[in-house]
Design a protein around this motif. Structure first.
Motif, mmCIF file in Angstrom:
data_model
loop_
_atom_site.group_PDB
_atom_site.id
_atom_site.type_symbol
_atom_site.label_atom_id
_atom_site.label_comp_id
_atom_site.label_asym_id
_atom_site.label_seq_id
_atom_site.Cartn_x
_atom_site.Cartn_y
_atom_site.Cartn_z
ATOM 1 N N SER A 116 0.836 -1.199 0.000
ATOM 2 C CA SER A 116 0.000 0.000 0.000
ATOM 3 C C SER A 116 0.868 1.244 0.000
ATOM 4 O O SER A 116 2.078 1.181 0.220
ATOM 5 C CB SER A 116 -0.926 -0.002 1.214
ATOM 6 O OG SER A 116 -0.197 0.163 2.408
ATOM 7 N N LEU A 125 2.526 2.884 -9.590
ATOM 8 C CA LEU A 125 2.278 1.579 -8.976
ATOM 9 C C LEU A 125 3.555 0.978 -8.409
ATOM 10 O O LEU A 125 4.645 1.214 -8.948
ATOM 11 C CB LEU A 125 1.715 0.610 -10.024
ATOM 12 C CG LEU A 125 0.390 0.998 -10.659
ATOM 13 C CD1 LEU A 125 0.093 0.082 -11.837
ATOM 14 C CD2 LEU A 125 -0.729 0.933 -9.641
ATOM 15 N N THR A 155 3.515 -5.046 -8.716
ATOM 16 C CA THR A 155 2.263 -5.220 -9.460
ATOM 17 C C THR A 155 2.502 -5.679 -10.893
ATOM 18 O O THR A 155 1.577 -6.172 -11.536
ATOM 19 C CB THR A 155 1.444 -3.915 -9.474
ATOM 20 O OG1 THR A 155 2.205 -2.886 -10.103
ATOM 21 C CG2 THR A 155 1.070 -3.477 -8.068
ATOM 22 N N TRP A 171 -7.336 7.325 -15.196
ATOM 23 C CA TRP A 171 -7.129 7.330 -13.748
ATOM 24 C C TRP A 171 -7.711 8.582 -13.102
ATOM 25 O O TRP A 171 -8.373 8.503 -12.066
ATOM 26 C CB TRP A 171 -5.649 7.179 -13.421
ATOM 27 C CG TRP A 171 -5.366 7.369 -11.955
ATOM 28 C CD1 TRP A 171 -4.715 8.410 -11.381
ATOM 29 C CD2 TRP A 171 -5.771 6.508 -10.882
ATOM 30 N NE1 TRP A 171 -4.672 8.257 -10.014
ATOM 31 C CE2 TRP A 171 -5.320 7.095 -9.685
ATOM 32 C CE3 TRP A 171 -6.480 5.313 -10.813
ATOM 33 C CZ2 TRP A 171 -5.545 6.520 -8.435
ATOM 34 C CZ3 TRP A 171 -6.703 4.728 -9.563
ATOM 35 C CH2 TRP A 171 -6.240 5.338 -8.403
ATOM 36 N N LEU A 212 -3.998 3.703 -0.636
ATOM 37 C CA LEU A 212 -4.213 2.889 -1.830
ATOM 38 C C LEU A 212 -3.581 1.526 -1.560
ATOM 39 O O LEU A 212 -2.379 1.449 -1.279
ATOM 40 C CB LEU A 212 -3.586 3.543 -3.057
ATOM 41 C CG LEU A 212 -4.077 4.972 -3.342
ATOM 42 C CD1 LEU A 212 -3.217 5.613 -4.419
ATOM 43 C CD2 LEU A 212 -5.534 4.968 -3.743
ATOM 44 N N PHE A 230 -2.845 -2.397 -2.843
ATOM 45 C CA PHE A 230 -2.683 -3.224 -4.040
ATOM 46 C C PHE A 230 -2.579 -4.678 -3.605
ATOM 47 O O PHE A 230 -1.792 -5.010 -2.725
ATOM 48 C CB PHE A 230 -1.414 -2.818 -4.799
ATOM 49 C CG PHE A 230 -1.338 -1.348 -5.064
ATOM 50 C CD1 PHE A 230 -1.971 -0.799 -6.158
ATOM 51 C CD2 PHE A 230 -0.663 -0.506 -4.189
ATOM 52 C CE1 PHE A 230 -1.917 0.568 -6.399
ATOM 53 C CE2 PHE A 230 -0.602 0.859 -4.415
ATOM 54 C CZ PHE A 230 -1.234 1.400 -5.530
ATOM 55 N N ILE A 266 -7.129 -2.941 -6.644
ATOM 56 C CA ILE A 266 -6.753 -1.704 -5.959
ATOM 57 C C ILE A 266 -7.915 -1.300 -5.066
ATOM 58 O O ILE A 266 -9.043 -1.175 -5.525
ATOM 59 C CB ILE A 266 -6.453 -0.565 -6.948
ATOM 60 C CG1 ILE A 266 -5.326 -0.960 -7.898
ATOM 61 C CG2 ILE A 266 -6.086 0.716 -6.182
ATOM 62 C CD1 ILE A 266 -5.097 0.049 -9.017
ATOM 63 N N GLU A 267 -7.629 -1.122 -3.791
ATOM 64 C CA GLU A 267 -8.643 -0.690 -2.833
ATOM 65 C C GLU A 267 -8.268 0.699 -2.347
ATOM 66 O O GLU A 267 -7.086 0.991 -2.155
ATOM 67 C CB GLU A 267 -8.692 -1.663 -1.654
ATOM 68 C CG GLU A 267 -9.714 -1.318 -0.610
ATOM 69 C CD GLU A 267 -9.719 -2.307 0.547
ATOM 70 O OE1 GLU A 267 -10.379 -2.006 1.557
ATOM 71 O OE2 GLU A 267 -9.075 -3.362 0.452
#
Length: 131
Positions: free
Chosen positions: A5, A19, A23, A69, A84, A86, A96-97
């Protein structure tokens, strides 16, 4: 990928979402391509398409979500400081939360000061414990 995160930065909410390198295992770029479109669905079923770009050469590809985005940022009112997160989803895709940073203002009377001054405290919800 274990969960990773970051706090949203000004760059993340105004230009692109950078990112974590981890990822890249869950993003499949066609051969000789440095960008790919990724489709994400939020919990309400709304579909979002983001362009994901990486550096075409070098040892550090630095992936980032670009086109699409910022529309997502505006629609979800993401702000600097929001978390954020991941993670790998069950199907092997990237998830992605967004956890909103929430602040509460508390007014506390100072019992040790004869002038009874009031202090303004700012705490995040995660710091509060309810019993």
């Amino acid at each position: 990928m274990e969960e990773s995160s970051k706090e949203a930065t000004l760059t993340d909410i105004s230009t692109r979402l950078e990112l974590p390198s981890k990822t890249l295992k869950y993003i499949h770029f066609p051969p000789d391509k440095s960008s790919v479109d990724l489709k994400f669905t939020d919990r309400s079923g709304q579909l979002y398409t983001f362009s994901c770009r990486k550096r075409p050469e070098g040892h550090y590809p630095k992936p980032a979500l670009t086109r699409g985005w910022l529309d997502f940022v505006r629609s979800k009112a993401i702000r600097v400081g929001d978390r954020l997160i991941f993670r790998k989803l069950d199907g092997g895709e990237l998830g992605i939360e967004v956890k909103k940073k929430t602040e509460m203002k508390l007014f506390v009377k100072n019992h040790w000061d004869l002038r009874s001054s009031v202090h303004l405290l700012s705490v995040t919800v995660s710091e509060l414990q309810f019993s």
